[in-house]
Design a protein around this motif. Structure first.
Motif, PDB file in Angstrom:
ATOM      1  N   THR A   1      12.721 -31.825  13.439  1.00  0.00           N
ATOM      2  CA  THR A   1      11.882 -31.325  14.754  1.00  0.00           C
ATOM      3  C   THR A   1      11.949 -29.947  14.803  1.00  0.00           C
ATOM      4  OG1 THR A   1      12.506 -33.543  16.118  1.00  0.00           O
ATOM      5  CG2 THR A   1      11.557 -31.444  17.211  1.00  0.00           C
ATOM      6  N   THR A   2      13.012 -29.200  14.881  1.00  0.00           N
ATOM      7  CA  THR A   2      13.331 -27.811  14.698  1.00  0.00           C
ATOM      8  C   THR A   2      12.098 -27.100  13.813  1.00  0.00           C
ATOM      9  OG1 THR A   2      15.586 -27.931  15.557  1.00  0.00           O
ATOM     10  CG2 THR A   2      14.639 -25.631  14.703  1.00  0.00           C
ATOM     11  N   SER A   3      12.351 -27.531  12.635  1.00  0.00           N
ATOM     12  CA  SER A   3      11.428 -27.094  11.579  1.00  0.00           C
ATOM     13  C   SER A   3      10.130 -27.186  11.951  1.00  0.00           C
ATOM     14  CB  SER A   3      11.712 -27.823  10.209  1.00  0.00           C
ATOM     15  OG  SER A   3      10.807 -27.309   9.143  1.00  0.00           O
ATOM     16  N   LYS A   4       9.640 -28.319  12.546  1.00  0.00           N
ATOM     17  CA  LYS A   4       8.189 -28.483  12.714  1.00  0.00           C
ATOM     18  C   LYS A   4       7.879 -27.498  14.012  1.00  0.00           C
ATOM     19  CE  LYS A   4       7.860 -33.201  11.791  1.00  0.00           C
ATOM     20  NZ  LYS A   4       7.520 -34.669  12.429  1.00  0.00           N
ATOM     21  N   ILE A   5       8.799 -27.128  14.697  1.00  0.00           N
ATOM     22  CA  ILE A   5       8.382 -26.250  15.872  1.00  0.00           C
ATOM     23  C   ILE A   5       8.216 -24.865  15.522  1.00  0.00           C
ATOM     24  CG2 ILE A   5       9.407 -24.987  17.967  1.00  0.00           C
ATOM     25  CD1 ILE A   5      10.922 -27.792  18.478  1.00  0.00           C
ATOM     26  N   TRP A   6       9.185 -24.400  14.558  1.00  0.00           N
ATOM     27  CA  TRP A   6       8.991 -23.189  13.776  1.00  0.00           C
ATOM     28  C   TRP A   6       7.738 -22.826  13.072  1.00  0.00           C
ATOM     29  CZ3 TRP A   6      11.237 -18.570  14.793  1.00  0.00           C
ATOM     30  CH2 TRP A   6      12.416 -18.828  15.401  1.00  0.00           C
TER      31      TRP A   6
ATOM     32  N   ARG B   1       4.765 -24.545  13.816  1.00  0.00           N
ATOM     33  CA  ARG B   1       3.848 -24.512  14.446  1.00  0.00           C
ATOM     34  C   ARG B   1       3.848 -23.031  15.010  1.00  0.00           C
ATOM     35  NH1 ARG B   1       4.634 -30.169  17.852  1.00  0.00           N
ATOM     36  NH2 ARG B   1       4.024 -31.575  15.884  1.00  0.00           N
ATOM     37  N   THR B   2       5.099 -22.703  15.770  1.00  0.00           N
ATOM     38  CA  THR B   2       4.892 -21.196  16.186  1.00  0.00           C
ATOM     39  C   THR B   2       4.585 -20.068  15.380  1.00  0.00           C
ATOM     40  OG1 THR B   2       6.947 -21.956  17.411  1.00  0.00           O
ATOM     41  CG2 THR B   2       6.667 -19.557  17.159  1.00  0.00           C
TER      42      THR B   2
END
Length: 790
Positions: A5-10, A12-13
């Motif tokens: 999840t964290t990887s996806k957020i990064w 996207r950011t």
């Protein structure tokens, strides 16, 4: 799971940041490209405009002189008035009450100043100020005269004093030197000189033809402006001086031009010329035009106040923009077409008829055909011919003007009789190729290249093959083709001067602003069309034509006039009227072309009256008297010496003796002792002559009467001038009788020789019937033959 999840957020950011960065820098980059490449030049110009003040220094337009250096067109200093509203409103956004009061007073002062000095509406001035608060240059008036400029300066000084030198308006109102074109003689030579528009650019006549030479080059003052848009000190100024225009020295002679215009006006009015009259006087050896006039003209100082000719009438003194019929015609057009129609109508009035209009020359052209025939050896002066009154060429019957014909005649007599069948026969004998060779040689197939605008570039035909037998026969006596008046006078000069085709021109030299001649007109001839021998022989025949032929009305005693008349029908206009109404029109061109002296030709003159509607439409009757009057006045002025025949010598006027202060008996003896068979009429009962008329040394016709006044009462006596023209049928003898009965003298103008005098009739008098004059006054009465020839 959490790590994913964290990887996806990064990711996207990072993507959002990348998009934002790309969009942000892309927008900046796009703006830079747009500012630099798309709008760069415009922005640069605006920056320069904000930083610099560019003021034009008008160049003075060159002067136009006649050949004797009389000014015919000149530029005088006038002023351009511009406003700098920013001088008033520079800090208006943060203005205090006192400053607002000053702004209001300055506004009112500027408006009142321009209202008093220039007559401008105050509200218009206030609007110009308030709508352009950031402007330093708003032109509100041009061509302001010096007296109006002085009023502005005086008001500025008064305003400054009245406001105790706290505020002024001189910084708001700018006065920039400019020039305005003036024509000192009004409508004099108007179609030749032309005029300039409001910008000072020549748009007609010589003003247009020589615009680049006359205009000069404007100068500039470029001054740096500070951040608050005020002018920087002088060290930040750059000045480029104006280069004033060159001046033209014309071949036109003001005295000759005035005489030409005067008698064209008089003749056009007398003969009710419907489509204007024109005339050209040329030096036959150099091609210099000493006079060129189209009447009525226009006042070049006010080009819309035109003297115009309305169809069927002519009044050169009627200053109207358009005639009533023209206004009515234009008013019937759709509104969107009226402005163009009015401009077209005005341009017709500005048109130089001598250069721009084409016409069929008629019998005047016979001088050219005669030269062709004699040069080719087809005819001599004594070649016999029989005129039966008509000749048939193929299926065309060509009539002579004289019903029944002239019978047996020599070629010389055929010229004097203006016999059309003889010239038709000569044309056929020349043949189309030979005829066309000379037709081209005399300059009828190409423009003359005179230095005036508006000369046509196409003519009737260009190839000899276009001439069939009928066309050839008709063209031999001046019909069926069209030329311009300037082409005809140039060909006449070639007939006169030994056969040489000269270059007609209006400008003798161009002089720069320093007074140096930068260009002189060439007087070289283009070619020799006929031999000197042919030229002399044709001139001798034309002299006889003016003495005893169909051109008698143009003869001037003593000056050996050679002349030929022309009467040509305007066939195309006649046909148009017939197609429209079913009735044939009577539209003619009456002309007279000749030169003098016949034995040593120097000056040629063409007079051309388009659509005369008076008692006659023939060239001899209409244009002959005009030719006579012009030549009578200008030849002595130009230094041509008269050589009188014995008959002319007998008819010369004599000088009156001085009788004032003498006894009546001694005065009678003095008059009786004068050559010329003068008579005496004594007024009053005194014993001594107190005054006389005509005055001592005046010219008086032979057989005239000298009135001697012997008392104060008799000196104030007057008589009424009789109508010496009457119904147009008054002979010389009847006019002399009428004048004698009234105690007046007449001077006969326009005829010479006993043959001419016997058939001439009075056509005009210089003092109107009914006017009161002293006994003994000399009245000039013009006579002309009214024959149906020429």
């Amino acid at each position: 799971m959490a790590k994913s999840t964290t990887s996806k957020i990064w990711r996207r950011t990072t993507l959002v940041l990348a998009v934002l960065i790309i969009f942000g820098f892309g927008t900046v980059l796009f703006s830079l490209v747009k500012l630099q490449l798309v709008h760069g030049e415009d922005l640069k110009s605006q920056a320069v405009e904000n930083q610099l003040k560019d003021t034009t220094i008008a160049a003075q337009r060159g002067t136009i002189y006649d050949c004797n250096m009389k000014k015919l067109a000149q530029s005088a200093t006038v002023w351009k008035v511009a406003l700098a509203p920013a001088e008033i409103y520079a800090n208006s956004a943060k203005a205090t009450d006192a400053q607002k009061k000053n702004i209001a007073e300055q506004e009112e002062g500027v408006a009142e100043c321009l209202h008093q000095a220039l007559g401008l509406d105050k509200n218009t001035v206030l609007t110009a100020l308030r709508k352009n608060k950031n402007s330093y240059w708003q032109v509100v008036a041009t061509k302001v005269e010096t007296d109006q400029k002085n009023k502005i300066i005086s008001y500025e000084e008064k305003f400054y004093t009245d406001h105790k030198k706290k505020i002024g308006i001189s910084g708001v109102i700018s006065l920039v030197e400019d020039y305005k074109r003036y024509y000192p003689y009004g409508d004099f030579a108007s179609s030749v000189l032309g005029f300039t528009n409001n910008d000072g650019t020549g748009v007609e006549g010589l003003e247009a033809e020589y615009n680049s030479e006359l205009a000069g080059v404007n100068g500039r003052v470029i001054a740096a402006k500070s951040a608050n848009q005020t002018d920087m000190p002088f060290q930040y100024q750059q000045k480029v001086n104006a280069q004033n225009g060159s001046s033209l020295v014309l071949t036109i002679d003001e005295v000759v031009q005035h005489a030409l215009e005067k008698y064209l006006d008089e003749g056009a009015k007398l003969n009710k010329v419907g489509n204007r009259a024109c005339g050209i006087l040329m030096n036959v050896k150099t091609g210099e035009i000493l006079g060129m006039a189209t009447r009525g003209g226009f006042d070049a100082n006010s080009i819309l106040a035109s003297s115009v000719a309305e169809e069927g009438t002519f009044d050169p003194n009627d200053p109207r923009v358009l005639t009533a019929s023209e206004k009515a015609r234009i008013a019937k057009l759709p509104k969107e077409k009226q402005a163009a129609a009015e401009l077209e109508a005005l341009q017709q009035k500005w048109r130089n008829k001598c250069v721009s209009d084409t016409y069929m020359p008629g019998s005047v052209f016979k001088m050219c055909t005669a030269s062709m025939g004699m040069e080719e050896g087809i005819v001599t002066e004594s070649t016999p011919f029989f005129c039966s009154g008509a000749i048939t060429v193929e299926d065309r019957v060509i009539h002579c003007w004289k019903s029944g014909g002239h019978g047996a005649e020599t070629f010389e007599q055929a010229v004097l009789n203006s016999c059309n069948p003889q010239f038709a026969t000569l044309g056929l004998e020349l043949g189309n190729r030979t005829f066309f060779k000379y037709f081209e040689g005399f300059g009828f197939t190409a423009p003359t290249d005179i230095d005036l605008p508006g000369e046509p570039t196409s003519y009737s035909y260009y190839k000899a093959e276009d001439l069939n037998k009928v066309s050839l026969a008709v063209e031999a006596f001046g019909q069926n083709f069209k030329i311009t008046p300037v082409q005809m006078i140039t060909a006449c000069a070639a007939v006169a001067n030994g056969g040489y085709l000269v270059q007609p021109h209006m400008v003798k030299e161009i002089v720069n602003s320093d007074g140096n001649i930068v260009k002189m007109a060439s007087t070289l001839t283009k070619r020799q069309v006929v031999s000197t021998d042919t030229s002399k022989r044709v001139a001798a025949i034309l002299q006889k034509d003016a003495l005893a032929g169909t051109a008698k009305n143009g003869y001037v005693p003593g000056y050996r006039i050679a002349g030929k008349t022309g009467t040509s029908e305007k066939v195309d206009k006649d046909n148009q009227l017939k197609a429209k109404t079913g009735t044939k029109g009577n539209y003619y061109v009456a002309s007279y072309c000749g030169f003098a002296p016949a034995d040593d030709p120097q000056y040629a003159l063409l007079v051309f009256c388009d659509e005369p509607n008076g008692s006659s439409y023939y060239g001899n009757a209409v244009s002959g008297p005009i030719f006579n009057k012009v030549m009578s006045e200008v030849l002595p002025y130009l230094g041509v010496e008269p050589k009188y025949t014995s008959e002319e010598q007998q008819n010369l006027a004599v000088k009156t003796p001085d009788t004032v202060g003498k006894s009546v008996k001694a005065a009678q003896s003095a008059v009786a002792g004068t050559e010329g068979e003068l008579k005496v009429h004594i007024y009053g009962n005194g014993s001594t002559v107190l005054s006389q008329l005509p005055a001592s040394g005046s010219s008086i016709p032979r057989g005239g009467t000298v009135a001697l006044f012997t008392s104060a009462e008799s000196s104030s006596q007057t008589v009424s001038v009789p109508n010496l023209v009457g119904d147009g049928s008054n002979s010389i003898s009847s006019v002399e009788s009428l004048a004698s009965e009234a105690g007046l003298n007449i001077s006969v103008v326009g005829v010479s020789g006993s043959d001419s005098a016997s058939s001439a009739v009075a056509v005009s008098q210089n003092i109107a019937a009914g006017q009161k004059v002293q006994p003994g006054t000399v009245i000039n009465v013009s006579f002309a033959e009214q024959s149906d020839s020429g």
